[in-house]
Design a protein around this motif. Structure first.
Motif, PDB file in Angstrom:
ATOM      1  N   ARG A  29       0.838  -1.209   0.000  1.00  0.00           N
ATOM      2  CA  ARG A  29       0.000   0.000   0.000  1.00  0.00           C
ATOM      3  C   ARG A  29       0.871   1.256   0.000  1.00  0.00           C
ATOM      4  N   PHE A  30       1.985   1.227   0.794  1.00  0.00           N
ATOM      5  CA  PHE A  30       2.904   2.377   0.855  1.00  0.00           C
ATOM      6  C   PHE A  30       3.549   2.627  -0.519  1.00  0.00           C
ATOM      7  N   LEU A  31       3.999   1.549  -1.175  1.00  0.00           N
ATOM      8  CA  LEU A  31       4.604   1.695  -2.500  1.00  0.00           C
ATOM      9  C   LEU A  31       3.594   2.204  -3.520  1.00  0.00           C
ATOM     10  N   GLY A  32       2.334   1.737  -3.367  1.00  0.00           N
ATOM     11  CA  GLY A  32       1.295   2.201  -4.285  1.00  0.00           C
ATOM     12  C   GLY A  32       1.051   3.699  -4.137  1.00  0.00           C
ATOM     13  N   ARG A  33       0.962   4.175  -2.883  1.00  0.00           N
ATOM     14  CA  ARG A  33       0.756   5.606  -2.646  1.00  0.00           C
ATOM     15  C   ARG A  33       1.951   6.413  -3.163  1.00  0.00           C
ATOM     16  N   LEU A  37       1.898   9.371  -5.992  1.00  0.00           N
ATOM     17  CA  LEU A  37       2.409  10.727  -5.746  1.00  0.00           C
ATOM     18  C   LEU A  37       3.514  11.102  -6.720  1.00  0.00           C
ATOM     19  N   GLU A  38       4.361  10.098  -7.077  1.00  0.00           N
ATOM     20  CA  GLU A  38       5.421  10.367  -8.038  1.00  0.00           C
ATOM     21  C   GLU A  38       4.860  10.692  -9.416  1.00  0.00           C
ATOM     22  N   GLN A  39       3.780   9.938  -9.829  1.00  0.00           N
ATOM     23  CA  GLN A  39       3.150  10.193 -11.125  1.00  0.00           C
ATOM     24  C   GLN A  39       2.524  11.586 -11.188  1.00  0.00           C
TER      25      GLN A  39
END
Length: 307
Positions: A29-33, A37-39
């Motif tokens: 979930r952390f990597l997904g968020r 945010l990076e995109q």
């Protein structure tokens, strides 16, 4: 019965997800968020903002350190410049005239080769840099402290290459004068009653000298009284030039006095009488001595970029 209980407790499919599985899902979930945010560009902006704040903080800290440690704490009031970089008219009365400095279109000395005060280094710049202004300075000192053992600045005179008086003022020493040394300094008690305070005079003199080639006789004594360090590559001391002694017929390595050199080369008497020396007269005489060996002196410096 005991085997059944063991399976119920340890099998994740029966007893719920293990801590490892929960941790992996949380990390996913952390990597997904983070990817989201990076995109969108938010995370990158935030990182840049933090990086800029960190760099600005370092710069401010460095500036404060430079301001605090820019001078020698053992010499309060001393000025360290940053390098980016002939007679007789009432000689004992300062004139305070301000005239245009004459320029000398001869070999120029670059301030980019300047070093610390302790290193006598000269580097001559190419002619394309343009002419630098040449000034001669002489100071008179009085004694302060016990039995006048401490020398402090009491008068400073600066003349141009052509001998025009640029600056000439009596200067009030920081401490109480205990010996006016009038026989040599020419300074009397009444001369200092309305004299310019040292701190003010120091700023005025340094402003005039910055970026100039300064000629003087035993000039380090004058700089010391002024609490100032001029770049060695922009300093010409006529007391330490063997060529000048040779032309005067004196021993090459002898430190001859200004009076003796002036008499030998120009058959002119200075520093006579009981009235004391005149810093204007001495500065003009010093510039005349410099002119005698100027061409050969500058050529010697040019042939030895670092000496």
């Amino acid at each position: 019965m005991s085997g059944l209980m063991f399976n119920m407790i340890c099998d994740p499919s029966q007893g719920g997800k293990s801590n490892k599985s929960k941790g992996n899902e949380k990390h996913e979930r952390f990597l997904g968020r983070r990817r989201f945010l990076e995109q969108k560009g938010f995370l990158k902006d935030k990182q840049n903002k933090k990086r800029n704040e960190k760099n600005n903080k370092k710069k401010r800290k460095k500036q404060r350190h430079t301001q605090i440690n820019g001078g020698d704490p053992s010499k309060p009031g001393a000025i360290f410049p940053q390098f980016t970089t002939t007679l007789h008219v009432r000689m004992n009365e300062p004139s305070c005239s301000t005239q245009t400095l004459s320029q000398k279109p001869s070999s120029s000395v670059s301030s980019t080769a300047c070093t610390s005060p302790g290193k006598q280094t000269h580097r001559v710049a190419p002619r394309t840099v343009g002419p630098l202004k040449y000034l001669a300075m002489d100071c008179e000192m009085v004694g302060t402290g016990l039995k006048g053992s401490i020398s402090e600045l009491a008068r400073c005179s600066i003349v141009s290459y052509n001998g025009d008086v640029i600056y000439d003022k009596f200067i009030k020493p920081i401490n109480l004068v205990t010996d006016f040394r009038t026989r040599w300094s020419g300074v009397r008690k009444q001369d200092l009653r309305n004299a310019t305070p040292f701190s003010q005079a120091q700023k005025e003199i340094v402003k005039i000298m910055t970026g100039k080639v300064i000629v003087g006789h035993a000039i380090q004594n004058d700089f010391k009284a002024l609490k100032y360090f001029h770049p060695a590559c922009q300093t010409r001391d006529t007391s330490r030039i063997p060529l000048l002694n040779h032309k005067a017929g004196l021993p090459v390595h002898e430190v001859a006095s200004l009076k003796r050199l002036t008499k030998a080369l120009f058959n002119k008497d200075i520093q006579t009488g009981k009235g004391g020396h005149s810093s204007v007269e001495d500065a003009k005489a010093t510039m005349e001595l410099y002119k005698v060996v100027e061409e050969e002196w500058e050529q010697t410096l040019a042939s030895q970029p670092v000496c």
